[in-house]
Design a protein around this motif. Structure first.
Motif, PDB file in Angstrom:
ATOM      1  N   ASN A  38       0.823  -1.207   0.000  1.00 49.22           N
ATOM      2  CA  ASN A  38       0.000   0.000   0.000  1.00 49.22           C
ATOM      3  C   ASN A  38       0.854   1.253   0.000  1.00 49.22           C
ATOM      4  N   ARG A  39       1.888   1.289  -0.875  1.00 54.47           N
ATOM      5  CA  ARG A  39       2.673   2.520  -0.992  1.00 54.47           C
ATOM      6  C   ARG A  39       1.766   3.651  -1.454  1.00 54.47           C
ATOM      7  N   GLU A  40       2.051   4.844  -0.985  1.00 55.14           N
ATOM      8  CA  GLU A  40       1.277   6.014  -1.421  1.00 55.14           C
ATOM      9  C   GLU A  40       1.542   6.292  -2.900  1.00 55.14           C
ATOM     10  N   ILE A  41       2.828   6.319  -3.278  1.00 56.55           N
ATOM     11  CA  ILE A  41       3.249   6.650  -4.637  1.00 56.55           C
ATOM     12  C   ILE A  41       4.296   5.636  -5.067  1.00 56.55           C
ATOM     13  N   ILE A  42       4.249   5.221  -6.332  1.00 55.84           N
ATOM     14  CA  ILE A  42       5.272   4.337  -6.899  1.00 55.84           C
ATOM     15  C   ILE A  42       6.224   5.193  -7.723  1.00 55.84           C
ATOM     16  N   ASN A  43       7.515   5.019  -7.500  1.00 54.92           N
ATOM     17  CA  ASN A  43       8.536   5.722  -8.264  1.00 54.92           C
ATOM     18  C   ASN A  43       9.478   4.724  -8.909  1.00 54.92           C
ATOM     19  N   ALA A  44      10.058   5.090 -10.038  1.00 59.20           N
ATOM     20  CA  ALA A  44      11.024   4.218 -10.711  1.00 59.20           C
ATOM     21  C   ALA A  44      12.231   3.939  -9.825  1.00 59.20           C
ATOM     22  N   ASN A  45      12.548   4.843  -8.917  1.00 59.20           N
ATOM     23  CA  ASN A  45      13.693   4.668  -8.015  1.00 59.20           C
ATOM     24  C   ASN A  45      13.389   3.774  -6.817  1.00 59.20           C
ATOM     25  N   ASP A  46      12.153   3.347  -6.637  1.00 60.08           N
ATOM     26  CA  ASP A  46      11.806   2.507  -5.490  1.00 60.08           C
ATOM     27  C   ASP A  46      12.658   1.245  -5.476  1.00 60.08           C
ATOM     28  N   THR A  47      12.977   0.808  -4.283  1.00 60.66           N
ATOM     29  CA  THR A  47      13.687  -0.455  -4.091  1.00 60.66           C
ATOM     30  C   THR A  47      12.743  -1.430  -3.400  1.00 60.66           C
ATOM     31  N   LEU A  48      13.163  -2.678  -3.328  1.00 64.10           N
ATOM     32  CA  LEU A  48      12.339  -3.677  -2.661  1.00 64.10           C
ATOM     33  C   LEU A  48      12.130  -3.320  -1.189  1.00 64.10           C
ATOM     34  N   ALA A  49      13.110  -2.714  -0.553  1.00 62.49           N
ATOM     35  CA  ALA A  49      12.963  -2.316   0.856  1.00 62.49           C
ATOM     36  C   ALA A  49      11.789  -1.359   1.044  1.00 62.49           C
ATOM     37  N   ILE A  50      11.575  -0.475   0.086  1.00 62.46           N
ATOM     38  CA  ILE A  50      10.455   0.472   0.177  1.00 62.46           C
ATOM     39  C   ILE A  50       9.128  -0.263   0.062  1.00 62.46           C
ATOM     40  N   ALA A  51       9.014  -1.187  -0.879  1.00 66.58           N
ATOM     41  CA  ALA A  51       7.775  -1.959  -1.039  1.00 66.58           C
ATOM     42  C   ALA A  51       7.516  -2.833   0.186  1.00 66.58           C
ATOM     43  N   VAL A  52       8.567  -3.471   0.704  1.00 66.53           N
ATOM     44  CA  VAL A  52       8.437  -4.360   1.857  1.00 66.53           C
ATOM     45  C   VAL A  52       7.880  -3.600   3.064  1.00 66.53           C
ATOM     46  N   SER A  53       8.259  -2.341   3.210  1.00 66.97           N
ATOM     47  CA  SER A  53       7.805  -1.565   4.368  1.00 66.97           C
ATOM     48  C   SER A  53       6.295  -1.357   4.368  1.00 66.97           C
ATOM     49  N   ARG A  54       5.638  -1.562   3.222  1.00 66.97           N
ATOM     50  CA  ARG A  54       4.183  -1.378   3.118  1.00 66.97           C
ATOM     51  C   ARG A  54       3.438  -2.665   2.804  1.00 66.97           C
ATOM     52  N   GLU A  55       4.120  -3.831   2.895  1.00 62.56           N
ATOM     53  CA  GLU A  55       3.444  -5.119   2.717  1.00 62.56           C
ATOM     54  C   GLU A  55       2.572  -5.413   3.940  1.00 62.56           C
ATOM     55  N   PRO A  56       1.551  -6.277   3.773  1.00 59.89           N
ATOM     56  CA  PRO A  56       0.736  -6.667   4.930  1.00 59.89           C
ATOM     57  C   PRO A  56       1.596  -7.311   6.014  1.00 59.89           C
ATOM     58  N   LYS A  57       1.240  -7.076   7.252  1.00 67.16           N
ATOM     59  CA  LYS A  57       1.993  -7.622   8.386  1.00 67.16           C
ATOM     60  C   LYS A  57       1.398  -8.932   8.906  1.00 67.16           C
ATOM     61  N   ALA A  58       0.266  -9.358   8.368  1.00 61.65           N
ATOM     62  CA  ALA A  58      -0.400 -10.574   8.853  1.00 61.65           C
ATOM     63  C   ALA A  58       0.513 -11.794   8.718  1.00 61.65           C
TER      64      ALA A  58
END
Length: 143
Positions: A38-58
């Motif tokens: 659930n990232r607010e904005i997707i950027n070409a510079n995003d890394t996997l660490a950025i996406a992981v920080s917004r993955e579900p925690k379940a």
């Protein structure tokens, strides 16, 4: 939907096809993985660490595995070739707005290849079918 090919994804795809000698880039893994976030904005510079920080925690959440030797089909579509994969949600994931393709089964040690922003947030339930489509093009910017 807005699709973003990340810089790591661009290098991953180009090196797998054209520069297989590049250390850490040139081979195709047996599987790729689809994650949701659930990232607010997707950027070409995003890394996997950025996406992981917004993955579900379940505790039931895990990325969906797609085989590179059979999980995708290549089909002609509108004078282009497209790689497509359909996958089934294994659990109720709740409300999501983005999903992504990565080389990592879990964690953030892999490459973030591409992300998709859905037109609308939606609830994803177990057994829902999602579709991932990748189309690449070649163009000359001078014309």
């Amino acid at each position: 939907m807005k699709n973003i090919l990340h810089h790591d994804g661009e290098l991953y795809i180009l090196s797998a096809a054209f520069a297989t000698h590049l250390e850490g880039w040139g081979s195709t893994p047996p599987n790729l993985y689809v994650g949701i976030d659930n990232r607010e904005i997707i950027n070409a510079n995003d890394t996997l660490a950025i996406a992981v920080s917004r993955e579900p925690k379940a505790s039931t959440y895990k990325r969906i595995s797609l085989s590179t030797s059979g999980g995708f089909v290549v089909v002609p579509r509108e004078r282009k070739l497209r790689a497509e994969a359909s996958f089934e949600a294994e659990y109720d994931y709740g409300i999501i707005s983005k999903y992504f393709l990565t080389t990592a089964r879990s964690g953030n040690s892999g490459k973030l290849i591409v992300s998709v922003a859905m037109k609308h947030e939606r609830a994803i339930f177990a057994s829902d079918i999602l579709k991932l489509e990748i189309t690449l093009g070649l163009k000359d910017d001078k014309f």
